[in-house]
Design a protein around this motif. Structure first.
Motif: not given
Length: 87
Positions: A72-87
């Motif tokens: 596990v040597p790592l370099q982050v290429r891309e990150e995305r958070r998936v959030r739901l809209p408030p109910a």
């Protein structure tokens, strides 16, 4: 936590881009990054449909060594958070 290793990224990009694209892999086109980006987009859509919130991170470096070991040597290429809209 899921770990998904794409083992045929070069083949996928070669199929999508044709012979010329196949020659560009590694020079201009990073096959793994392109396939991972497409997968992230699909996962994001599917997660939203199922009501799943998640953090999806594309990293460069980790490798599966056999069946039980992850290097596990790592370099982050891309990150995305998936959030739901408030109910």
């Amino acid at each position: 936590m899921l770990i998904i290793e794409v083992t045929n990224a070069r083949d996928v990009v070669r199929q999508r881009l044709g012979r010329l694209g196949g020659r560009l892999i590694g020079k201009v086109v990073d096959a793994e990054a392109q396939v991972e980006k497409a997968l992230i987009q699909e996962l994001e859509s599917a997660f939203r449909e199922f009501g799943i919130e998640a953090r999806i991170v594309s990293v460069d470096g980790p490798q599966m060594l056999g069946r039980c070991t992850l290097e596990v040597p790592l370099q982050v290429r891309e990150e995305r958070r998936v959030r739901l809209p408030p109910a």
